[in-house]
Design a protein around this motif. Structure first.
Motif, PDB file in Angstrom:
ATOM      1  N   ARG A  75      -8.983   2.549  -4.336  1.00 15.92           N
ATOM      2  CA  ARG A  75      -9.090   3.032  -5.721  1.00 15.92           C
ATOM      3  C   ARG A  75      -9.069   1.893  -6.735  1.00 15.92           C
ATOM      4  NH1 ARG A  75      -4.901   7.788  -4.546  1.00 15.92           N
ATOM      5  NH2 ARG A  75      -4.225   6.148  -3.146  1.00 15.92           N
ATOM      6  N   GLN A  76      -8.805   0.678  -6.274  1.00 17.36           N
ATOM      7  CA  GLN A  76      -8.873  -0.473  -7.180  1.00 17.36           C
ATOM      8  C   GLN A  76     -10.309  -0.881  -7.460  1.00 17.36           C
ATOM      9  OE1 GLN A  76      -6.169  -1.537  -8.886  1.00 17.36           O
ATOM     10  NE2 GLN A  76      -5.445   0.292  -7.853  1.00 17.36           N
ATOM     11  N   ASN A 106      -6.499   9.029 -14.625  1.00 17.52           N
ATOM     12  CA  ASN A 106      -6.275   7.710 -14.030  1.00 17.52           C
ATOM     13  C   ASN A 106      -6.849   7.685 -12.620  1.00 17.52           C
ATOM     14  OD1 ASN A 106      -5.386   5.273 -13.057  1.00 17.52           O
ATOM     15  ND2 ASN A 106      -3.215   5.673 -13.413  1.00 17.52           N
ATOM     16  N   GLN A 107      -7.902   6.903 -12.430  1.00 19.48           N
ATOM     17  CA  GLN A 107      -8.531   6.790 -11.119  1.00 19.48           C
ATOM     18  C   GLN A 107      -8.069   5.539 -10.381  1.00 19.48           C
ATOM     19  OE1 GLN A 107     -12.758   7.566 -11.199  1.00 19.48           O
ATOM     20  NE2 GLN A 107     -12.523   8.990 -12.896  1.00 19.48           N
ATOM     21  N   PHE A 108      -7.062   4.904 -10.931  1.00 16.26           N
ATOM     22  CA  PHE A 108      -6.503   3.704 -10.321  1.00 16.26           C
ATOM     23  C   PHE A 108      -5.086   4.008  -9.859  1.00 16.26           C
ATOM     24  CE2 PHE A 108      -9.304   2.425 -13.849  1.00 16.26           C
ATOM     25  CZ  PHE A 108     -10.291   1.775 -13.131  1.00 16.26           C
ATOM     26  N   MET A 109      -4.592   3.218  -8.945  1.00 14.90           N
ATOM     27  CA  MET A 109      -3.225   3.399  -8.451  1.00 14.90           C
ATOM     28  C   MET A 109      -2.262   2.565  -9.284  1.00 14.90           C
ATOM     29  SD  MET A 109      -2.963   5.496  -5.905  1.00 14.90           S
ATOM     30  CE  MET A 109      -1.414   5.039  -5.182  1.00 14.90           C
ATOM     31  N   ASP A 128      -5.672  -0.632  -1.371  1.00 12.48           N
ATOM     32  CA  ASP A 128      -6.099   0.695  -1.825  1.00 12.48           C
ATOM     33  C   ASP A 128      -7.491   0.630  -2.452  1.00 12.48           C
ATOM     34  OD1 ASP A 128      -6.370   3.109  -3.552  1.00 12.48           O
ATOM     35  OD2 ASP A 128      -4.339   3.485  -2.820  1.00 12.48           O
ATOM     36  N   ASP A 162       0.830  -1.193   0.000  1.00 13.30           N
ATOM     37  CA  ASP A 162       0.000   0.000   0.000  1.00 13.30           C
ATOM     38  C   ASP A 162       0.873   1.254   0.000  1.00 13.30           C
ATOM     39  OD1 ASP A 162      -2.509  -1.232   0.029  1.00 13.30           O
ATOM     40  OD2 ASP A 162      -2.565  -1.351   2.212  1.00 13.30           O
ATOM     41  N   ARG A 206     -12.959  -1.511 -11.210  1.00 14.27           N
ATOM     42  CA  ARG A 206     -12.118  -1.875 -12.354  1.00 14.27           C
ATOM     43  C   ARG A 206     -12.943  -2.295 -13.558  1.00 14.27           C
ATOM     44  NH1 ARG A 206      -8.005  -5.896  -9.627  1.00 14.27           N
ATOM     45  NH2 ARG A 206      -9.909  -6.373  -8.522  1.00 14.27           N
ATOM     46  N   LYS A 264     -14.827   4.797 -16.005  1.00 12.45           N
ATOM     47  CA  LYS A 264     -13.458   4.986 -15.502  1.00 12.45           C
ATOM     48  C   LYS A 264     -12.431   4.553 -16.538  1.00 12.45           C
ATOM     49  CE  LYS A 264     -13.544   4.572 -10.488  1.00 12.45           C
ATOM     50  NZ  LYS A 264     -13.061   3.751  -9.386  1.00 12.45           N
TER      51      LYS A 264
END
Length: 169
Positions: free
Chosen positions: A108-109, A128-131, A106, A78, A112, A117
């Protein structure tokens, strides 16, 4: 059985997460074997008492010896980026071919499978809304283990690993 828990240990949040994971790993192991798990948790080591002194060589020696004699590694990946110490521990440990259980919680996953998104990311990479996780480090984990999105899943897989280890002698 001997294990190593890799995560940051300097913030209250990290120390709390480490305690939760260590408690659950130890409890699961005891439930299956009736024995105590030898789990190395850096924050539990006196060398990491920041009111005393330990130099970099002392810390590297203790952590490396504990890491390389472990039967498995649990690594929390993380954070804004994977903690540099955790990444180094994953890199070193991956050379053993032994199991690595990585935890990546996290939120933000989530989503998907959300086409909005994904579409926003395709249209504009700044949306980008993902890590992002370092792909080399994640690849090292996946060669010898897996990434889990919650503690329960990690513990469940760990219990399967312990049972298989017992059955294989």
């Amino acid at each position: 059985m001997k294990g190593y828990l890799a995560n940051g240990l300097f913030s209250l949040g990290d120390r709390m997460v480490n305690r939760v994971i260590a408690t659950q790993l130890r409890g699961a192991y005891r439930e299956i074997t009736g024995e105590q798990l030898d789990l190395f948790v850096p924050q539990e080591q006196t060398i990491n008492d920041k009111s005393s002194y330990a130099d970099s060589v002392m810390i590297a020696k203790l952590d490396s010896e504990s890491l390389m004699t472990s039967d498995f590694l649990v690594a929390v990946i993380d954070g804004v980026e994977i903690d540099s110490g955790v990444a180094a521990e994953i890199g070193m440990y991956s050379t053993t071919g032994k199991p690595i259980f990585a935890l990546y919680t996290d939120i933000r996953q989530g989503g998907r499978d959300n086409t909005q998104k994904i579409g926003a990311l395709i249209e504009d990479c700044t949306e980008n809304q993902f890590m992002y996780r370092n792909l080399f480090v994640v690849g090292l984990v996946k060669q010898n283990g897996a990434v889990f999105l919650d503690i329960d899943s990690l513990i469940e897989d760990f219990m399967t690993y312990v049972k298989e280890d017992i059955n294989n002698g």
